[in-house]
Design a protein around this motif. Structure first.
Motif, PDB file in Angstrom:
ATOM      1  N   LEU A 168       0.821  -1.209   0.000  1.00  0.00           N
ATOM      2  CA  LEU A 168       0.000   0.000   0.000  1.00  0.00           C
ATOM      3  C   LEU A 168       0.854   1.258   0.000  1.00  0.00           C
ATOM      4  O   LEU A 168       0.357   2.349  -0.277  1.00  0.00           O
ATOM      5  CB  LEU A 168      -0.933   0.000   1.214  1.00  0.00           C
ATOM      6  CG  LEU A 168      -1.983  -1.120   1.257  1.00  0.00           C
ATOM      7  CD1 LEU A 168      -2.895  -0.938   2.466  1.00  0.00           C
ATOM      8  CD2 LEU A 168      -2.810  -1.165  -0.028  1.00  0.00           C
ATOM      9  N   ASP A 169       2.147   1.101   0.296  1.00  0.00           N
ATOM     10  CA  ASP A 169       3.046   2.253   0.295  1.00  0.00           C
ATOM     11  C   ASP A 169       3.343   2.758  -1.111  1.00  0.00           C
ATOM     12  O   ASP A 169       3.843   3.881  -1.268  1.00  0.00           O
ATOM     13  CB  ASP A 169       4.372   1.895   0.980  1.00  0.00           C
ATOM     14  CG  ASP A 169       4.187   1.560   2.448  1.00  0.00           C
ATOM     15  OD1 ASP A 169       3.229   2.073   3.057  1.00  0.00           O
ATOM     16  OD2 ASP A 169       4.998   0.778   2.979  1.00  0.00           O
ATOM     17  N   SER A 170       3.064   1.938  -2.141  1.00  0.00           N
ATOM     18  CA  SER A 170       3.481   2.350  -3.487  1.00  0.00           C
ATOM     19  C   SER A 170       2.566   1.836  -4.589  1.00  0.00           C
ATOM     20  O   SER A 170       3.021   1.593  -5.700  1.00  0.00           O
ATOM     21  CB  SER A 170       4.908   1.852  -3.767  1.00  0.00           C
ATOM     22  OG  SER A 170       4.922   0.434  -3.838  1.00  0.00           O
ATOM     23  N   VAL A 171       1.286   1.669  -4.309  1.00  0.00           N
ATOM     24  CA  VAL A 171       0.371   1.186  -5.342  1.00  0.00           C
ATOM     25  C   VAL A 171      -0.773   2.185  -5.520  1.00  0.00           C
ATOM     26  O   VAL A 171      -1.231   2.802  -4.552  1.00  0.00           O
ATOM     27  CB  VAL A 171      -0.183  -0.213  -4.980  1.00  0.00           C
ATOM     28  CG1 VAL A 171      -1.107  -0.147  -3.770  1.00  0.00           C
ATOM     29  CG2 VAL A 171      -0.893  -0.842  -6.171  1.00  0.00           C
ATOM     30  N   LYS A 172      -1.205   2.366  -6.764  1.00  0.00           N
ATOM     31  CA  LYS A 172      -2.339   3.241  -7.051  1.00  0.00           C
ATOM     32  C   LYS A 172      -3.632   2.436  -6.961  1.00  0.00           C
ATOM     33  O   LYS A 172      -3.747   1.363  -7.557  1.00  0.00           O
ATOM     34  CB  LYS A 172      -2.200   3.846  -8.451  1.00  0.00           C
ATOM     35  CG  LYS A 172      -1.036   4.809  -8.602  1.00  0.00           C
ATOM     36  CD  LYS A 172      -0.982   5.383 -10.012  1.00  0.00           C
ATOM     37  CE  LYS A 172       0.184   6.335 -10.184  1.00  0.00           C
ATOM     38  NZ  LYS A 172       0.253   6.873 -11.575  1.00  0.00           N
ATOM     39  N   LEU A 173      -4.608   2.980  -6.223  1.00  0.00           N
ATOM     40  CA  LEU A 173      -5.901   2.326  -6.050  1.00  0.00           C
ATOM     41  C   LEU A 173      -7.009   3.311  -6.401  1.00  0.00           C
ATOM     42  O   LEU A 173      -6.856   4.520  -6.204  1.00  0.00           O
ATOM     43  CB  LEU A 173      -6.083   1.861  -4.600  1.00  0.00           C
ATOM     44  CG  LEU A 173      -5.046   0.891  -4.026  1.00  0.00           C
ATOM     45  CD1 LEU A 173      -5.271   0.714  -2.532  1.00  0.00           C
ATOM     46  CD2 LEU A 173      -5.119  -0.450  -4.737  1.00  0.00           C
ATOM     47  N   PRO A 174      -8.148   2.829  -6.893  1.00  0.00           N
ATOM     48  CA  PRO A 174      -9.283   3.728  -7.123  1.00  0.00           C
ATOM     49  C   PRO A 174      -9.759   4.322  -5.796  1.00  0.00           C
ATOM     50  O   PRO A 174      -9.611   3.691  -4.739  1.00  0.00           O
ATOM     51  CB  PRO A 174     -10.349   2.804  -7.726  1.00  0.00           C
ATOM     52  CG  PRO A 174      -9.598   1.614  -8.231  1.00  0.00           C
ATOM     53  CD  PRO A 174      -8.430   1.449  -7.313  1.00  0.00           C
ATOM     54  N   PRO A 175     -10.314   5.523  -5.814  1.00  0.00           N
ATOM     55  CA  PRO A 175     -10.804   6.139  -4.572  1.00  0.00           C
ATOM     56  C   PRO A 175     -11.787   5.230  -3.839  1.00  0.00           C
ATOM     57  O   PRO A 175     -12.709   4.677  -4.440  1.00  0.00           O
ATOM     58  CB  PRO A 175     -11.495   7.413  -5.070  1.00  0.00           C
ATOM     59  CG  PRO A 175     -10.826   7.727  -6.367  1.00  0.00           C
ATOM     60  CD  PRO A 175     -10.502   6.402  -6.987  1.00  0.00           C
TER      61      PRO A 175
END
Length: 231
Positions: A168-175
């Motif tokens: 989670l420190d470096s991944v893009k996730l949808p809002p």
């Protein structure tokens, strides 16, 4: 062609030896039997190397190593390519080793690097300084997987399809989206070394199922679809 090794040619410096094996730029290993010519290699010598990914050792190996002649004009002029793995990132500086580092500003704008990522680094030598002058840097490879399953997730780290690391420190996730075990997702990943994994997810998006499609029934029935591209 699919199934054939992906090769690239790089120029670098021999940084260490151990028995019949050596290392180029502290990131590419080779055995002495792939060195061409009769001149013995020494630490500090510049070489041209044909490199492929070693899936067994989760790294890069040279399948052919040529010594760059002293005073070679065109080979030493202009920019060169170095393949390296990020050991750390601190205060806007990316470190490949103690002697190889550069500003985060030169990394391609569409990519946020993370420790363990493999990079193609374009650089030039500057007389009188020990560190190379890096000009640009980008990920060595990226890949795309559709409809794969999150197989483990604990604290801030997880694994997708048993072979793609994410944090989670470096991944893009949808809002508003929080990854969960057994989620079916689409993933964009880059080549990166984390434990026994050689991929790191940089983007995770919940997969959109087609209307009327049957329930996948868990990770055992998921179909993986790969679309590979080498940059």
């Amino acid at each position: 062609l699919s199934g054939q090794p992906k090769l690239k040619t790089v120029q670098g410096v021999v940084t260490s030896f151990c028995g019949d094996y050596g290392v180029i730029d502290e990131s590419i290993y080779f055995s002495c039997d792939v060195v061409t010519g009769n001149e013995p290699l020494k630490v500090g010598q510049r070489v041209n190397a044909v490199v492929e990914e070693d899936t067994a050792l989760y790294g890069l190996k040279a399948v052919e190593v040529d010594i760059v002649p002293h005073g070679a004009g065109p080979s030493d002029a202009g920019t060169k390519l170095l393949v390296g793995c990020i050991t750390s990132i601190s205060e806007g500086t990316v470190y490949i080793s103690d002697d190889i580092y550069f500003s985060l500003d030169i990394v391609s704008e569409d990519f946020v690097p993370y420790q363990g990522d493999w990079l193609d680094i374009e650089y030039s030598d500057e007389p009188g300084i020990s560190n190379i002058k890096a000009i640009s840097a980008k990920h060595t490879r990226w890949d795309h997987a559709e409809e794969v399953c999150i197989t483990s997730f604990r604290a801030r780290n997880g694994v997708i399809h048993n072979n793609i690391f994410f944090t989670l420190d470096s991944v893009k996730l949808p809002p508003g989206y929080q990854p969960q075990v057994f989620d079916t997702v689409d993933v964009v990943m880059v080549e990166s070394s984390h434990f026994c994994y050689i991929w790191r997810a940089v983007s995770i998006t919940p997969a959109q199922k087609s209307p009327g499609s049957p329930d996948d029934g868990g990770p055992g029935r998921l179909e993986r679809k790969w679309q590979s591209q080498i940059l």
